[in-house]
Scaffold this motif. Structure first.
Motif, PDB file in Angstrom:
ATOM      1  N   THR A  41      -7.748  -1.677   6.393  1.00  0.00           N
ATOM      2  CA  THR A  41      -8.556  -2.876   6.623  1.00  0.00           C
ATOM      3  C   THR A  41      -9.966  -2.499   7.053  1.00  0.00           C
ATOM      4  O   THR A  41     -10.954  -3.061   6.558  1.00  0.00           O
ATOM      5  CB  THR A  41      -7.890  -3.775   7.680  1.00  0.00           C
ATOM      6  OG1 THR A  41      -6.568  -4.082   7.251  1.00  0.00           O
ATOM      7  CG2 THR A  41      -8.678  -5.051   7.893  1.00  0.00           C
ATOM      8  N   ALA A  42     -10.079  -1.548   7.959  1.00  0.00           N
ATOM      9  CA  ALA A  42     -11.406  -1.099   8.410  1.00  0.00           C
ATOM     10  C   ALA A  42     -12.185  -0.492   7.253  1.00  0.00           C
ATOM     11  O   ALA A  42     -13.396  -0.733   7.116  1.00  0.00           O
ATOM     12  CB  ALA A  42     -11.260  -0.084   9.538  1.00  0.00           C
ATOM     13  N   MET A  43     -11.527   0.271   6.390  1.00  0.00           N
ATOM     14  CA  MET A  43     -12.210   0.874   5.244  1.00  0.00           C
ATOM     15  C   MET A  43     -12.725  -0.197   4.290  1.00  0.00           C
ATOM     16  O   MET A  43     -13.841  -0.088   3.768  1.00  0.00           O
ATOM     17  CB  MET A  43     -11.271   1.836   4.519  1.00  0.00           C
ATOM     18  CG  MET A  43     -10.990   3.105   5.288  1.00  0.00           C
ATOM     19  SD  MET A  43      -9.758   4.158   4.513  1.00  0.00           S
ATOM     20  CE  MET A  43     -10.616   4.648   3.038  1.00  0.00           C
ATOM     21  N   VAL A  44     -11.949  -1.241   4.060  1.00  0.00           N
ATOM     22  CA  VAL A  44     -12.377  -2.329   3.174  1.00  0.00           C
ATOM     23  C   VAL A  44     -13.574  -3.057   3.771  1.00  0.00           C
ATOM     24  O   VAL A  44     -14.548  -3.353   3.077  1.00  0.00           O
ATOM     25  CB  VAL A  44     -11.207  -3.303   2.902  1.00  0.00           C
ATOM     26  CG1 VAL A  44     -11.694  -4.573   2.241  1.00  0.00           C
ATOM     27  CG2 VAL A  44     -10.146  -2.622   2.054  1.00  0.00           C
ATOM     28  N   VAL A  45     -13.525  -3.321   5.075  1.00  0.00           N
ATOM     29  CA  VAL A  45     -14.643  -4.011   5.730  1.00  0.00           C
ATOM     30  C   VAL A  45     -15.905  -3.164   5.643  1.00  0.00           C
ATOM     31  O   VAL A  45     -16.989  -3.672   5.310  1.00  0.00           O
ATOM     32  CB  VAL A  45     -14.291  -4.339   7.201  1.00  0.00           C
ATOM     33  CG1 VAL A  45     -15.514  -4.788   7.973  1.00  0.00           C
ATOM     34  CG2 VAL A  45     -13.199  -5.388   7.253  1.00  0.00           C
ATOM     35  N   ILE A  46     -15.807  -1.891   5.926  1.00  0.00           N
ATOM     36  CA  ILE A  46     -16.971  -1.000   5.848  1.00  0.00           C
ATOM     37  C   ILE A  46     -17.492  -0.922   4.423  1.00  0.00           C
ATOM     38  O   ILE A  46     -18.697  -0.993   4.178  1.00  0.00           O
ATOM     39  CB  ILE A  46     -16.606   0.406   6.391  1.00  0.00           C
ATOM     40  CG1 ILE A  46     -16.373   0.332   7.893  1.00  0.00           C
ATOM     41  CG2 ILE A  46     -17.708   1.406   6.063  1.00  0.00           C
ATOM     42  CD1 ILE A  46     -15.770   1.586   8.485  1.00  0.00           C
TER      43      ILE A  46
END
Length: 53
Positions: A41-46
């Motif tokens: 999820t953090a990778m997608v947001v970034i």
């Protein structure tokens, strides 16, 4: 990983140890899955914030 040969052994002590080991393993697997979801999820947001250049 230990072999789970005590399944339905009839010995309450062995059954309790087996139950504890299985529950402990499931907790660890669950923690890894939750951590992987958080990281993805953090990778997608970034990725969306940075954008493709």
């Amino acid at each position: 990983m230990p072999r789970l040969t005590a399944l339905a052994s009839g010995d309450p002590e062995k059954d309790e140890i087996l139950h504890h080991l299985i529950r402990d393993h499931l907790w660890k697997v669950g923690i890894v899955i939750v951590a992987a979801v958080v990281v993805l999820t953090a990778m997608v947001v970034i990725y969306k914030k940075v954008g493709v250049k």
